[in-house]
Write a protein that holds these residues in place. Structure first.
Motif, PDB file in Angstrom:
ATOM      1  N   ALA A 150       0.788  -1.307   0.207  1.00 30.99           N
ATOM      2  CA  ALA A 150       0.038  -0.018  -0.002  1.00 30.99           C
ATOM      3  C   ALA A 150       0.912   1.295   0.042  1.00 30.99           C
ATOM      4  CB  ALA A 150      -0.688  -0.217   1.010  1.00 30.99           C
ATOM      5  N   ILE A 151       2.118   1.434   0.615  1.00 28.76           N
ATOM      6  CA  ILE A 151       2.822   2.574   0.765  1.00 28.76           C
ATOM      7  C   ILE A 151       3.498   2.597  -0.575  1.00 28.76           C
ATOM      8  CG2 ILE A 151       5.032   3.069   1.643  1.00 28.76           C
ATOM      9  CD1 ILE A 151       4.571   1.337   4.250  1.00 28.76           C
ATOM     10  N   LEU A 152       3.895   1.576  -1.306  1.00 29.84           N
ATOM     11  CA  LEU A 152       4.406   1.627  -2.482  1.00 29.84           C
ATOM     12  C   LEU A 152       3.222   2.265  -3.623  1.00 29.84           C
ATOM     13  CD1 LEU A 152       6.573  -1.468  -2.912  1.00 29.84           C
ATOM     14  CD2 LEU A 152       7.349   0.905  -2.193  1.00 29.84           C
ATOM     15  N   ALA A 153       2.225   1.686  -3.526  1.00 28.96           N
ATOM     16  CA  ALA A 153       1.211   2.250  -4.150  1.00 28.96           C
ATOM     17  C   ALA A 153       0.690   3.306  -3.972  1.00 28.96           C
ATOM     18  CB  ALA A 153      -0.261   1.392  -4.088  1.00 28.96           C
ATOM     19  N   ALA A 154       0.846   3.987  -2.901  1.00 30.26           N
ATOM     20  CA  ALA A 154       0.531   5.570  -2.660  1.00 30.26           C
ATOM     21  C   ALA A 154       1.699   6.165  -3.402  1.00 30.26           C
ATOM     22  CB  ALA A 154       0.508   5.668  -1.274  1.00 30.26           C
ATOM     23  N   GLY A 155       2.606   6.023  -3.904  1.00 32.68           N
ATOM     24  CA  GLY A 155       3.650   6.878  -4.719  1.00 32.68           C
ATOM     25  C   GLY A 155       4.798   6.904  -4.120  1.00 32.68           C
ATOM     26  N   VAL A 156       5.376   6.250  -2.781  1.00 32.34           N
ATOM     27  CA  VAL A 156       6.508   5.920  -2.369  1.00 32.34           C
ATOM     28  C   VAL A 156       7.426   4.781  -2.823  1.00 32.34           C
ATOM     29  CG1 VAL A 156       7.616   6.063  -0.062  1.00 32.34           C
ATOM     30  CG2 VAL A 156       5.452   7.108  -0.200  1.00 32.34           C
ATOM     31  N   SER A 157       8.388   4.895  -3.581  1.00 28.82           N
ATOM     32  CA  SER A 157       8.958   4.050  -4.070  1.00 28.82           C
ATOM     33  C   SER A 157      10.354   4.029  -3.546  1.00 28.82           C
ATOM     34  CB  SER A 157       9.158   4.149  -5.700  1.00 28.82           C
ATOM     35  OG  SER A 157       9.701   5.375  -6.061  1.00 28.82           O
ATOM     36  N   PRO A 158      10.962   2.770  -3.640  1.00 31.70           N
ATOM     37  CA  PRO A 158      12.436   2.721  -3.022  1.00 31.70           C
ATOM     38  C   PRO A 158      13.568   3.322  -3.703  1.00 31.70           C
ATOM     39  CG  PRO A 158      11.558   0.555  -3.715  1.00 31.70           C
ATOM     40  CD  PRO A 158      10.572   1.604  -3.822  1.00 31.70           C
ATOM     41  N   ALA A 159      14.212   4.206  -3.103  1.00 35.66           N
ATOM     42  CA  ALA A 159      15.522   4.697  -4.155  1.00 35.66           C
ATOM     43  C   ALA A 159      16.471   3.726  -4.101  1.00 35.66           C
ATOM     44  CB  ALA A 159      15.793   6.002  -3.345  1.00 35.66           C
ATOM     45  N   GLY A 194       4.391   3.882   8.051  1.00 34.36           N
ATOM     46  CA  GLY A 194       4.006   2.585   7.357  1.00 34.36           C
ATOM     47  C   GLY A 194       4.646   1.651   7.786  1.00 34.36           C
ATOM     48  N   ARG A 195       6.095   1.739   7.774  1.00 35.29           N
ATOM     49  CA  ARG A 195       6.852   0.501   8.450  1.00 35.29           C
ATOM     50  C   ARG A 195       6.672   0.139   9.884  1.00 35.29           C
ATOM     51  NH1 ARG A 195      10.197   2.551   4.217  1.00 35.29           N
ATOM     52  NH2 ARG A 195      11.204   4.313   5.640  1.00 35.29           N
ATOM     53  N   ARG A 196       6.217   1.140  10.695  1.00 39.73           N
ATOM     54  CA  ARG A 196       6.171   0.911  12.095  1.00 39.73           C
ATOM     55  C   ARG A 196       4.775   0.473  12.259  1.00 39.73           C
ATOM     56  NH1 ARG A 196       6.370   6.507  15.244  1.00 39.73           N
ATOM     57  NH2 ARG A 196       5.322   4.959  16.875  1.00 39.73           N
ATOM     58  N   ALA A 197       3.843   0.851  11.330  1.00 41.21           N
ATOM     59  CA  ALA A 197       2.415   0.420  11.265  1.00 41.21           C
ATOM     60  C   ALA A 197       2.430  -1.126  11.074  1.00 41.21           C
ATOM     61  CB  ALA A 197       1.445   1.117  10.534  1.00 41.21           C
ATOM     62  N   ALA A 198       3.355  -1.510  10.107  1.00 42.43           N
ATOM     63  CA  ALA A 198       3.431  -3.024   9.702  1.00 42.43           C
ATOM     64  C   ALA A 198       3.776  -3.815  11.076  1.00 42.43           C
ATOM     65  CB  ALA A 198       4.358  -2.868   8.580  1.00 42.43           C
ATOM     66  N   THR A 229      -3.375   1.447  12.873  1.00 46.88           N
ATOM     67  CA  THR A 229      -4.412   2.465  12.088  1.00 46.88           C
ATOM     68  C   THR A 229      -4.174   4.000  12.725  1.00 46.88           C
ATOM     69  OG1 THR A 229      -6.023   0.592  11.778  1.00 46.88           O
ATOM     70  CG2 THR A 229      -6.956   2.938  11.573  1.00 46.88           C
ATOM     71  N   ASN A 230      -4.097   4.088  14.221  1.00 48.78           N
ATOM     72  CA  ASN A 230      -3.941   5.516  14.738  1.00 48.78           C
ATOM     73  C   ASN A 230      -2.628   5.967  14.208  1.00 48.78           C
ATOM     74  OD1 ASN A 230      -4.496   7.373  16.758  1.00 48.78           O
ATOM     75  ND2 ASN A 230      -2.852   6.678  17.798  1.00 48.78           N
ATOM     76  N   LEU A 231      -1.329   5.129  14.184  1.00 52.42           N
ATOM     77  CA  LEU A 231      -0.240   5.555  13.719  1.00 52.42           C
ATOM     78  C   LEU A 231      -0.246   6.453  12.465  1.00 52.42           C
ATOM     79  CD1 LEU A 231       2.824   6.222  13.945  1.00 52.42           C
ATOM     80  CD2 LEU A 231       3.100   3.506  13.238  1.00 52.42           C
ATOM     81  N   VAL A 232      -0.873   5.398  11.471  1.00 53.40           N
ATOM     82  CA  VAL A 232      -0.973   6.111  10.000  1.00 53.40           C
ATOM     83  C   VAL A 232      -1.752   7.362  10.062  1.00 53.40           C
ATOM     84  CG1 VAL A 232      -1.540   5.554   7.593  1.00 53.40           C
ATOM     85  CG2 VAL A 232      -0.207   4.001   9.105  1.00 53.40           C
ATOM     86  N   THR A 233      -2.993   7.352  10.792  1.00 54.49           N
ATOM     87  CA  THR A 233      -4.015   8.312  10.759  1.00 54.49           C
ATOM     88  C   THR A 233      -3.269   9.565  11.126  1.00 54.49           C
ATOM     89  OG1 THR A 233      -5.724   6.932  11.113  1.00 54.49           O
ATOM     90  CG2 THR A 233      -6.081   9.073  11.594  1.00 54.49           C
ATOM     91  N   GLN A 234      -2.566   9.485  12.372  1.00 55.00           N
ATOM     92  CA  GLN A 234      -2.064  10.669  12.853  1.00 55.00           C
ATOM     93  C   GLN A 234      -0.682  11.099  12.259  1.00 55.00           C
ATOM     94  OE1 GLN A 234      -3.211  12.399  15.428  1.00 55.00           O
ATOM     95  NE2 GLN A 234      -4.860  10.584  15.903  1.00 55.00           N
ATOM     96  N   GLY A 235      -0.063  10.092  11.696  1.00 53.70           N
ATOM     97  CA  GLY A 235       1.085  10.456  10.816  1.00 53.70           C
ATOM     98  C   GLY A 235       0.644  11.406   9.556  1.00 53.70           C
ATOM     99  N   LEU A 236      -0.535  10.975   8.932  1.00 57.29           N
ATOM    100  CA  LEU A 236      -1.180  11.702   7.715  1.00 57.29           C
ATOM    101  C   LEU A 236      -1.555  13.122   8.284  1.00 57.29           C
ATOM    102  CD1 LEU A 236      -2.366  11.896   5.090  1.00 57.29           C
ATOM    103  CD2 LEU A 236      -4.551  10.893   5.765  1.00 57.29           C
ATOM    104  N   GLY A 248      -2.763   8.043   2.475  1.00 59.68           N
ATOM    105  CA  GLY A 248      -2.880   7.428   3.642  1.00 59.68           C
ATOM    106  C   GLY A 248      -4.342   6.473   3.535  1.00 59.68           C
ATOM    107  N   LYS A 249      -5.129   6.872   2.742  1.00 58.46           N
ATOM    108  CA  LYS A 249      -6.203   5.896   2.691  1.00 58.46           C
ATOM    109  C   LYS A 249      -5.658   4.601   2.227  1.00 58.46           C
ATOM    110  CE  LYS A 249     -11.222   5.595   0.876  1.00 58.46           C
ATOM    111  NZ  LYS A 249     -11.972   6.249  -0.036  1.00 58.46           N
ATOM    112  N   GLY A 250      -4.825   4.682   1.068  1.00 59.51           N
ATOM    113  CA  GLY A 250      -4.549   3.360   0.646  1.00 59.51           C
ATOM    114  C   GLY A 250      -3.792   2.527   1.794  1.00 59.51           C
ATOM    115  N   ILE A 251      -2.757   3.085   2.588  1.00 60.61           N
ATOM    116  CA  ILE A 251      -2.052   2.395   3.650  1.00 60.61           C
ATOM    117  C   ILE A 251      -3.172   1.971   4.753  1.00 60.61           C
ATOM    118  CG2 ILE A 251      -0.479   2.582   5.450  1.00 60.61           C
ATOM    119  CD1 ILE A 251       0.823   4.823   3.668  1.00 60.61           C
ATOM    120  N   LEU A 252      -4.292   2.814   4.983  1.00 59.97           N
ATOM    121  CA  LEU A 252      -5.070   2.380   6.030  1.00 59.97           C
ATOM    122  C   LEU A 252      -5.905   1.284   5.497  1.00 59.97           C
ATOM    123  CD1 LEU A 252      -6.199   5.780   7.015  1.00 59.97           C
ATOM    124  CD2 LEU A 252      -5.110   4.069   8.545  1.00 59.97           C
TER     125      LEU A 252
END
Length: 708
Positions: free
Chosen positions: A20-29, A530-534, A546-553, A591-595
């Protein structure tokens, strides 16, 4: 559910979150495209023209900064003391020679009774002499302030005592004194001198202390047994005796002899005194901006420290003095444009001096757009083991200044790495004759410990950039000397700070590139969340995930909107408010994608619902400063027992209670504050948060908008 099935479910949940993180546009460098600090290297030229960066590099001198450190390290810079006054006079002379404007010293009471916001001021203190000799059975000198300025603990009073010495091990609790008669004797102890003083002197009539309290704990703790640590007694105490500080090696020798049955008599002579007349002093100077109505950027440090105190924190004060000279020189020579915002340079004593100045000048505090704070920025890592940390702001004050600091931090880190590894010196930022090594540095989450803590406190809510060395194996000891300062290291630190402060004072792009940069960084920070949430989801705590991603967003959305603190979004940055809100919506989609990928765990389904605390705490606007439950201000007003209960129920971190208070913006409920702080640190018991806020209400720092 079998363990095997549970592990498989947890692994699938973790993979789903990463997808979900990758789909949200965060790609590994690719590794080759990443800076040494662990993030993508973003060209600093997006914020400042290459000519400006080159000018800063060419003009800043690590050698000049180290020379200032060497001069300040000669002085015993205890607040409200002759040594501190001499340091103020040295810096004032240099500031005037540079040509800074409005160079002046402000004074505040050093009487030990005045409150500066929620911090209690200390008494003035001076030491003229301190000697410890052995009288018998082996007459001879043990230590003297002529050789070791730290030999007398701060706030000791005059004494002339000859007595036997008694070993009480730690000496910080009653059990250490069982079966030992210390009345009229000297106590050899290991705990913090002020704690030992309460037990031994105030509680049992000891004549004074011989302390071997050691440096802050690190992997190298007590490796060097010849270090003498800075000690202190109660800075507001009216019944202090004295403490002589010795090395661990000297203490172990005394302990060995005492264990063999020797009766050792020592003579302690101290000529020192606390007083209520010596004032706190704060030096202030400015480099005026072309448009003062746009506010100010502050460069901050803390000038106080016991001799020698080179890295902590003569280095920070020397660095901002060199930054001031560099910027004034370059502006006068028209090599860089003058800043639009006024640059203000402040040299106070740590914490107390900063809050005293801010409370005394609410009109200035309201104009400060950001602070750039330097505390310990020059330690040679091969000597001090130090790593330079480019430190993010707390979540409560999420700000684009983090992105500015990080881009220049990564610029310097990556340039140093290329120079060391490839010989490419184009962006090396180094001092002639200094190190050519890569820079040991990183980008880290918020941590308190210096004056940025005051600026960012909710009563002031001033974004603060923070550069710091940690660890430093010689902090607060006799080995924190100028020889440990590495010219290239202090220049690189000064460059990061100067570029950050200068950009915030000029903003030549009107925030356009900064907005894009902050958006890009937001996705990377959400990936961290997202990694912490995982990990939380994999451990069966999907509610916390869920709370972590919500608050991070929400944090990143606040950060994008914080650009309005520095830029008229619809004036300087045409249609900027629409652009910001569009980016905020883009983040919401990510954020919705991750959640959506976080599974509901069986543990969460079985958990009893936690009653919500819908009260909305509102801070008393007249109460300015930190509200730690173990602080004097809270304890005196709420009662020590109530404060102790709050301490016991909360995590062992002052940063947690700091952020609980900072999140009180008059709109968040107690439960919402608990959610925000639980995401930033770790899941916290909601009842503990409610009880702590009730303690603050009892102290008069908080009221409730909708009290039942």
């Amino acid at each position: 559910m079998s363990d095997g099935f549970r592990r498989g479910s947890q692994a699938r949940a973790g993979r789903a979150l990463v997808a979900a993180i990758l789909a949200a546009g965060v790609s590994p460098a690719r590794a080759a495209d990443r800076g040494a600090a662990g993030g993508p290297e973003v060209p600093a030229e997006t914020l400042l023209d290459r000519s400006v960066l080159r000018a800063l590099d060419e003009e800043l001198s690590g050698v000049a900064a180290k020379d200032h450190v060497a001069r300040l390290a000669l002085l015993h810079r205890v607040p409200a003391s002759p040594g501190f006054h001499e340091a103020i006079e040295y810096v004032r002379g240099r500031a005037r020679a540079i040509g800074l404007s409005d160079v002046h010293v402000e004074t505040f009471p050093g009487d030990g009774t005045t409150w500066f916001g929620t911090l209690h001021g200390n008494r003035g203190w001076r030491v003229d002499k301190g000697v410890l000799d052995e009288v018998s059975p082996r007459p001879g000198r043990i230590t003297s302030t002529d050789d070791v300025a730290l030999a007398v603990a701060d706030n000791s009073e005059s004494a002339d005592v000859t007595a036997e010495i008694v070993d009480v091990d730690s000496g910080g609790q009653a059990a250490d004194y069982q079966g030992k008669d210390v009345r009229g004797r000297l106590v050899l102890c290991d705990a913090t001198p002020s704690v030992c003083h309460r037990e031994a002197v105030e509680g049992r009539g000891a004549a004074g202390l011989i302390s071997y309290a050691s440096n802050q704990v690190s992997a190298w703790w007590r490796d060097d047994q010849d270090l003498v640590r800075w000690g202190h007694l109660d800075a507001r105490g009216r019944h202090n005796a004295f403490a002589i500080m010795v090395s661990v090696r000297e203490a172990r020798a005394l302990q060995g002899r005492l264990a063999r049955g020797e009766r050792i008599r020592l003579h302690a002579f101290v000529r020192a005194a606390s007083d209520d007349a010596s004032p706190y002093e704060t030096l202030v100077a400015t480099l005026p901006g072309t448009d003062p109505a746009r506010g100010e950027i502050v460069f901050s440090c803390h000038l106080d420290h016991e001799k020698p105190g080179a890295n902590d924190s003569a280095s920070g004060c020397a660095a901002i003095l060199e930054i001031a000279r560099t910027l004034k020189t370059l502006v006068d020579a028209r090599r860089i444009p003058p800043p639009a915002r006024t640059l203000r340079f402040v040299w106070p004593s740590e914490m107390t001096g900063t809050i005293a100045w801010l409370v005394a000048h609410p009109e200035i505090a309201s104009r400060i757009k950001a602070a750039v704070h330097l505390d310990m920025v020059g330690g040679d890592p091969f000597v001090t083991k130090s790593v330079l940390h480019v430190t993010r702001s707390p979540w409560s004050i999420a700000t684009v200044t983090d992105d500015v600091e990080e881009v220049f931090g990564r610029y310097v880190i990556a340039g140093a790495q290329r120079a060391a590894g490839e010989g490419d010196m184009a962006r090396a930022v180094r001092s002639p004759g200094g190190s050519r090594d890569a820079l040991w540095a990183d980008v880290t989450p918020y941590e308190s410990g210096s004056d940025h803590w005051i600026y960012q406190e909710g009563a002031f809510a001033i974004p603060a950039v923070y550069l710091r060395d940690h660890p430093d194996v010689y902090i607060h000891t006799t080995r924190d000397v100028p020889d440990n300062i590495e010219p290239t290291k202090i220049k690189r630190s000064a460059f990061i700070a100067a570029a950050t402060g200068y950009y915030l004072a000029t903003m030549p792009d009107h925030g356009a590139w900064l907005l894009r940069l902050s958006q890009a960084n937001a996705y990377e920070r959400l990936a961290e969340d997202g990694r912490r949430a995982a990990a939380l989801a994999a451990a069966g705590n999907s509610a916390a995930a869920t709370n972590l991603v919500t608050q991070g967003l929400r944090r990143e959305q606040r950060r994008l909107r914080s650009l309005s603190r520095f830029v008229d979004l619809d004036g300087e940055l045409h249609l900027g408010s629409r652009m910001v809100e569009a980016l905020v919506e883009d983040l919401a989609a990510a954020g919705k994608g991750i959640l959506s990928s976080i599974p509901t765990s069986q543990a969460d389904l079985r958990a009893a619902p936690v009653p919500a605390d819908g009260r909305v705490p509102v801070r008393n606007p007249d109460v300015k400063g930190p509200l730690a439950p173990d602080g004097d201000w809270v304890k005196e007003r709420a009662g020590a027992s109530a404060a102790d209960i709050a301490i016991a129920r909360l995590p062992d971190s002052g940063d947690v209670t700091y952020e609980i208070v900072n999140f009180m913006d008059g709109t968040r409920s107690v439960s919402e504050i608990c959610d925000a702080v639980s995401a930033e640190f770790e899941p916290i018991d909601p009842l503990a948060v409610s009880e702590y806020i009730d303690v603050l209400a009892r102290a008069g720092a908080v009221t409730f908008r909708n009290q039942p």
